[in-house]
Design an enzyme around this catalytic site. Structure first.
Site, PDB file in Angstrom:
ATOM      1  CD  GLU A 165      35.541 -43.263  30.968  1.00 12.16           C
ATOM      2  OE1 GLU A 165      35.538 -42.216  30.308  1.00 12.16           O
ATOM      3  OE2 GLU A 165      36.539 -43.671  31.569  1.00 12.16           O
ATOM      4  CE  LYS A 207      37.656 -44.555  28.361  1.00  9.38           C
ATOM      5  NZ  LYS A 207      38.444 -43.471  27.784  1.00  9.38           N
TER       6      LYS A 207
HETATM    7  C1  5MM Z   1      42.342 -39.205  30.255  1.00  7.16           C
HETATM    8  O1  5MM Z   1      41.576 -39.040  31.457  1.00  7.16           O
HETATM    9  C2  5MM Z   1      40.195 -38.839  31.233  1.00  7.16           C
HETATM   10  C3  5MM Z   1      39.617 -37.644  31.926  1.00  7.16           C
HETATM   11  O2  5MM Z   1      40.284 -37.331  33.092  1.00  7.16           O
HETATM   12  P1  5MM Z   1      39.767 -36.120  34.057  1.00  7.16           P
HETATM   13  O3  5MM Z   1      39.379 -36.811  35.320  1.00  7.16           O
HETATM   14  O4  5MM Z   1      40.943 -35.230  34.216  1.00  7.16           O
HETATM   15  O5  5MM Z   1      38.623 -35.421  33.387  1.00  7.16           O
HETATM   16  C4  5MM Z   1      39.433 -40.085  31.673  1.00  7.16           C
HETATM   17  O6  5MM Z   1      38.046 -39.928  31.531  1.00  7.16           O
HETATM   18  C5  5MM Z   1      39.839 -41.214  30.809  1.00  7.16           C
HETATM   19  O7  5MM Z   1      39.324 -41.029  29.515  1.00  7.16           O
HETATM   20  C6  5MM Z   1      39.316 -42.547  31.311  1.00  7.16           C
HETATM   21  O8  5MM Z   1      39.284 -42.620  32.691  1.00  7.16           O
HETATM   22  C7  5MM Z   1      40.194 -43.646  30.777  1.00  7.16           C
HETATM   23  O9  5MM Z   1      41.509 -43.369  31.160  1.00  7.16           O
HETATM   24  P2  5MM Z   1      42.362 -44.519  31.844  1.00  7.16           P
HETATM   25  O10 5MM Z   1      43.639 -43.842  32.247  1.00  7.16           O
HETATM   26  O11 5MM Z   1      41.559 -45.006  33.006  1.00  7.16           O
HETATM   27  O12 5MM Z   1      42.539 -45.572  30.766  1.00  7.16           O
END
Ligand code: 5MM
Length: 322
Positions: A165, A207
């Site tokens: 990601e 991702k």
């Molecule tokens: C769910 O949030 C994930 C991790 O957050 P932290 O910053 O608290 O570790 C984050 O990696 C998430 O998987 C991705 O950003 C995708 O989430 P979004 O909300 O952007 O779809």
């Protein structure tokens, strides 16, 4: 993980992020409330129809459902693959003021072996890039790409599928062209570092962020243009990439779904699906608010978004030109 019409639920917020979101929803940020919330999500009736896997954080993977079954075992029984976020977060990058490098490589092989033992089928590592006039610098791009590659290689050695990601944040007043250029530069660096470490692209799920204007930019880009520009960047990836599962990045749930749907009209060698966090769970958290009598409402809100995105992903093929 990228089966037709299915996507991934990102429920891997760190303890700090999850606690903040619970507090904002008026819920006490305890380990038990974080557990109850993740169990609510995982047990939403029909979730497996459109979700192939759920990403958890370390805390959740060590917790159990209320009946005492460990999370990984319980979701596997529901027909869903358990995944684990293995990075330890984006930390200030020495030498590069204002930029971050994602950490978590120390002891990673040992942790992966333990997670595999606990039933994790896949893992996730998120690198973060901020667009300003000066950033991301080449140094930050290279440092993060190198860490992503080492993580991916370690996962493949451990028999765990890595989700890679590289997130270019929406924050800022930049236009979509700048987002496209930065995203392309980041992807090129990630590919180059992964090639150096012999990462098998057929065994990774990418991702990425969608190509969007910055959140402070005046005009919102249409789904058709987002799709065209995003797929344009992705075309630099080889055909054997296992799949692409987008993050939502702070878009409204409806916009993220509309953009995912528009992507499907482009013929690509890899499936294009979702690995959304906020765009799936925000409505669920708002509906639940920690109330035991509103678990079904929270689950219904989650299924509403999951089904809409599953339907968008299923359009692949139908919308593609003959
Ligand atoms: C769910 O949030 C994930 C991790 O957050 P932290 O910053 O608290 O570790 C984050 O990696 C998430 O998987 C991705 O950003 C995708 O989430 P979004 O909300 O952007 O779809």
């Amino acid at each position: 993980m990228t089966a037709p019409g299915k996507g991934i639920l990102a429920a891997d917020e760190s303890v700090a992020t999850m606690s903040k979101r619970l507090e904002e929803a008026g819920v006490e940020p305890t380990a038990e409330n974080r557990r109850r919330y993740r169990e609510l999500l995982a047990t939403a009736p029909g979730l497996a129809d459109s979700v192939s896997g759920i990403i958890f954080c370390d805390e959740t993977l060590r917790q159990t459902f209320s009946d005492g079954t460990p999370f990984a075992e319980a979701v596997t029984a529901l027909g869903i693959l358990p995944g684990i976020k293995v990075d330890t977060g984006a930390k200030p990058c020495p030498g590069l003021p204002g930029e971050t490098v994602t950490e978590g490589l120390d002891g990673l092989p040992e942790r992966l072996a333990e997670y595999a033992e606990m039933g994790a089928a896949f893992a996730k590592w998120r690198a973060v890039f901020t667009i300003t006039a000066e950033t991301p610098t080449r140094g930050a791009i290279r440092a993060n790409a190198s860490a992503l590659a080492r993580y991916a290689a370690a996962c493949q050695a451990a028999g765990i599928v890595p989700i890679v990601e590289p997130e270019v944040l929406m924050d800022g007043a930049h236009n979509r062209g700048r987002c496209r250029d930065v995203t392309a530069e980041v992807h090129a660096a990630v590919r180059a570092e992964m090639a150096l470490l012999n990462v098998d692209l057929a065994g990774i799920v990418l991702k990425p962020n969608m190509v969007l204007e910055g959140s402070d930019y005046s005009q919102q880009t249409s789904p058709e243009r987002v799709a065209e520009m995003t797929v344009g960047v992705l075309r630099s990836w080889p055909d054997d990439l296992a799949g692409v599962a987008f993050l939502s990045g702070g878009q409204s749930p409806e916009r993220a779904t509309a953009n995912l749907e528009a992507m499907q009209s482009h013929r690509t060698p890899w499936p294009l699906t979702f690995s959304f966090g906020r765009a799936l769970v925000s409505p669920a958290l708002a509906a639940w608010r920690g109330d035991p009598d509103r678990i079904a409402d929270g689950q219904a809100a989650l299924i509403d978004r999951v089904a809409a995105n599953g339907a968008a992903a299923r359009l692949r093929g139908e919308l593609q030109p003959v």
